[in-house]
Design a protein around this motif. Structure first.
Motif, PDB file in Angstrom:
ATOM      1  N   PHE A 170     -43.095 -20.527  21.373  1.00  0.00           N
ATOM      2  CA  PHE A 170     -42.522 -19.783  20.262  1.00  0.00           C
ATOM      3  C   PHE A 170     -42.117 -20.818  19.088  1.00  0.00           C
ATOM      4  CE2 PHE A 170     -42.452 -16.676  23.743  1.00  0.00           C
ATOM      5  CZ  PHE A 170     -43.285 -15.667  23.189  1.00  0.00           C
ATOM      6  N   VAL A 220     -35.195 -16.619  21.059  1.00  0.00           N
ATOM      7  CA  VAL A 220     -36.362 -15.960  21.179  1.00  0.00           C
ATOM      8  C   VAL A 220     -36.427 -14.983  22.360  1.00  0.00           C
ATOM      9  CG1 VAL A 220     -38.791 -16.198  20.910  1.00  0.00           C
ATOM     10  CG2 VAL A 220     -37.213 -17.671  19.673  1.00  0.00           C
ATOM     11  N   ALA A 233     -39.097 -22.247  23.403  1.00  0.00           N
ATOM     12  CA  ALA A 233     -38.785 -21.894  21.870  1.00  0.00           C
ATOM     13  C   ALA A 233     -38.277 -22.904  21.103  1.00  0.00           C
ATOM     14  CB  ALA A 233     -38.027 -20.659  22.158  1.00  0.00           C
ATOM     15  N   PHE A 248     -34.244 -19.210  25.286  1.00  0.00           N
ATOM     16  CA  PHE A 248     -35.339 -18.110  25.347  1.00  0.00           C
ATOM     17  C   PHE A 248     -35.063 -17.224  26.674  1.00  0.00           C
ATOM     18  CE2 PHE A 248     -38.834 -16.733  28.288  1.00  0.00           C
ATOM     19  CZ  PHE A 248     -39.617 -15.701  27.350  1.00  0.00           C
TER      20      PHE A 248
END
Length: 236
Positions: A177, A187, A213, A231
């Motif tokens: 991500f 995230v 992330a 994350f």
């Protein structure tokens, strides 16, 4: 525009419409129609009156030569050109900015795999391969919480399943991500928007798919992946 974002044209967003188009007023006062390279809802990234930056193509075949790249939101700069994430992440792996992958020096892009899919990146080295899917995160409703997806994404669910299916003793799979919004610190899956994506993400993580992330530095002068983010499958 790659990691070097210089040469962009500044303007003010009038409106986004028909998903792929936006009207922008330039500093000269001229209003132009530009290409919007983002198929998502772009919630929180497309408010009329916000400052935006455009790139320009010299292609003779393009109906709209300008492309919307950046926007200055209430919570930070964001890059709405989601395809930019792939190049930024590739560069970060190539220069060794992402720890834990030094044994995979070779990088290929758009590699066919699974059932008609293409992996954004495949890292290769003595230990084997790492399949990497990259997703751009720009939905940042409040408090630094980034969410993906910003609209129902059957394609995103397919990519998660493809990652799970390649797992093997010599093959890793990574969901990466890339937060292209400077306001994002953490995230998670947007379960309220796409509960099936959230559940599929939880399933593949339990099966061994790794999740990374990272946040990017975003400005009209430069973009680069530079900081790891937190994350969790569900928002904190």
């Amino acid at each position: 525009m790659s990691t070097d974002a210089s040469g962009l044209i500044e303007g003010v967003l009038i409106k986004r419409y028909k998903r792929f188009l936006a009207d922008v007023q330039l500093s000269s006062g001229e209003v132009i129609t530009v290409h919007c390279p983002n198929t998502g809802a772009m919630t929180g990234c497309a408010e009329p009156g916000w400052k935006v930056w455009l790139s320009r193509s010299d292609s003779k075949t393009r109906k709209y030569p300008h492309t919307w790249e950046l926007v200055e939101t209430d919570t930070g700069m964001a890059c709405i050109h989601s395809a930019r994430a792939n190049k930024l992440v590739k560069e970060a792996f190539a220069v060794g900015r992402i720890p834990g992958f030094s044994d995979y020096p070779e990088i290929r892009t758009e590699v066919k795999y699974g059932e008609g899919s293409r992996a954004d990146l495949v890292l290769e080295g003595d230990p084997g391969k790492v399949f990497v899917e990259v997703k751009s995160v720009t939905l940042c409703p409040a408090g630094g919480q980034g969410l993906f997806p910003d609209a129902v994404s059957d394609r995103g669910r397919k990519h998660l399943r493809e990652l799970r299916n390649v797992l093997a003793p010599d093959t890793r799979a990574v969901m990466f991500f890339c937060a292209l919004h400077e306001g994002v610190d953490h995230v998670s899956a947007a379960g309220e928007i796409d509960p099936r994506y959230r559940d599929t993400l939880a399933e593949v993580v339990a099966a061994g798919v790794e999740v990374l992330a990272w946040g990017a530095k975003i400005s009209p002068e430069e973009m680069r992946v530079e900081r790891p983010l937190g994350f969790s499958v569900d928002p904190l």
